[in-house]
Design an enzyme around this catalytic site. Structure first.
Site, PDB file in Angstrom:
ATOM      1  N   SER A  20      39.306  41.573  30.843  1.00  0.00           N
ATOM      2  CA  SER A  20      40.218  40.467  30.607  1.00  0.00           C
ATOM      3  C   SER A  20      41.662  40.978  30.582  1.00  0.00           C
ATOM      4  CB  SER A  20      39.825  39.729  29.318  1.00  0.00           C
ATOM      5  OG  SER A  20      40.438  38.458  29.261  1.00  0.00           O
ATOM      6  N   ASP A  43      33.059  32.494  36.558  1.00  0.00           N
ATOM      7  CA  ASP A  43      34.016  32.541  35.447  1.00  0.00           C
ATOM      8  C   ASP A  43      34.789  31.223  35.411  1.00  0.00           C
ATOM      9  OD1 ASP A  43      35.962  33.066  33.566  1.00  0.00           O
ATOM     10  OD2 ASP A  43      36.447  35.056  34.342  1.00  0.00           O
ATOM     11  N   HIS A  93      32.954  34.599  32.257  1.00  0.00           N
ATOM     12  CA  HIS A  93      33.996  35.548  31.853  1.00  0.00           C
ATOM     13  C   HIS A  93      33.390  36.750  31.133  1.00  0.00           C
ATOM     14  CE1 HIS A  93      38.059  36.773  31.121  1.00  0.00           C
ATOM     15  NE2 HIS A  93      37.860  36.880  29.822  1.00  0.00           N
TER      16      HIS A  93
END
Length: 214
Positions: free
Chosen positions: A85, A158, A192
């Protein structure tokens, strides 16, 4: 900032896994433990940046580079930096600005911050109030400086608004177009964060093969 080495200093390659969360916050994707089982040393770098309302690229640059350099200089062997991330961007930033790093592994990142113009991670100002910060933390803007190999990983489903898989696909194309070397891995049925056992097994093989190059 703190470094928690999981192996004695020396040897290599070392995977230095950056975590951009403040102490006590949950970390969705910790450092890959499968590498330790395969004999690859792993260290975790907790990097909760001092990011005030008046933060500048120069002040943040020093925090990132100094922390990563401190580990690199104390490791007798190649260092591969990685993250998930926002930490994926930090890993790529370190690779682009520290010549001594061997490679990077970046998972599920946002690499064009102009697409999140109302704020991101620590940054509360808008793109129009702090365009230099948005540019500094958009890997797409410095893709031409990513001149060592990068492994780019993203969940194909995602649904985080800031990190659709197109972010990683776009960065992959930019790195290659600029003459860099990259491998793109899209993980089917993953979002994600990576949930499935089959995914983790496949990703473990990717990690081992990647670090085996160095």
């Amino acid at each position: 900032m703190s470094v928690v080495p999981s192996a004695a200093v020396g040897g290599g390659p070392l995977l230095l896994w950056i975590r951009a969360f403040a102490p006590g916050q949950p970390v969705p994707c910790p450092a890959p433990t499968d590498l330790e089982e395969a004999g690859h040393p792993v260290a975790t770098l907790d990097l909760p940046l001092r990011w005030g309302d008046d933060a500048t690229p120069g002040g943040l640059h020093g925090q990132i580079v100094d922390a990563v350099e401190d580990v690199r200089k104390r490791w007798d062997g190649p260092v591969v930096v990685g993250g998930h991330s926002f930490a994926a961007t930090l890993a790529l930033y370190a690779l682009a600005h520290i010549p001594g790093l061997a490679s990077a592994i970046a998972c599920s990142g946002c690499y064009n911050r102009s697409l999140t113009p109302t704020g991101f991670h620590y940054e509360k100002r808008t793109y129009w109030d702090a365009p230099d910060i948005y540019d500094a933390f958009s890997a797409l803007r410095f893709a031409d400086r990513i001149d060592r190999p990068v492994l780019l990983v993203h969940g194909a489903e995602d649904r985080n608004p800031a990190t659709p898989p197109e972010q990683t696909i776009g960065l992959y194309r930019a790195v290659v177009a600029a003459g860099g070397r990259a491998r793109l891995v899209l993980l089917p049925h993953e979002g994600h964060e990576f949930r499935y056992r089959e995914t983790h097994e496949a990703l473990a093989r990717e990690h081992r093969d990647w670090l085996g190059r160095f």
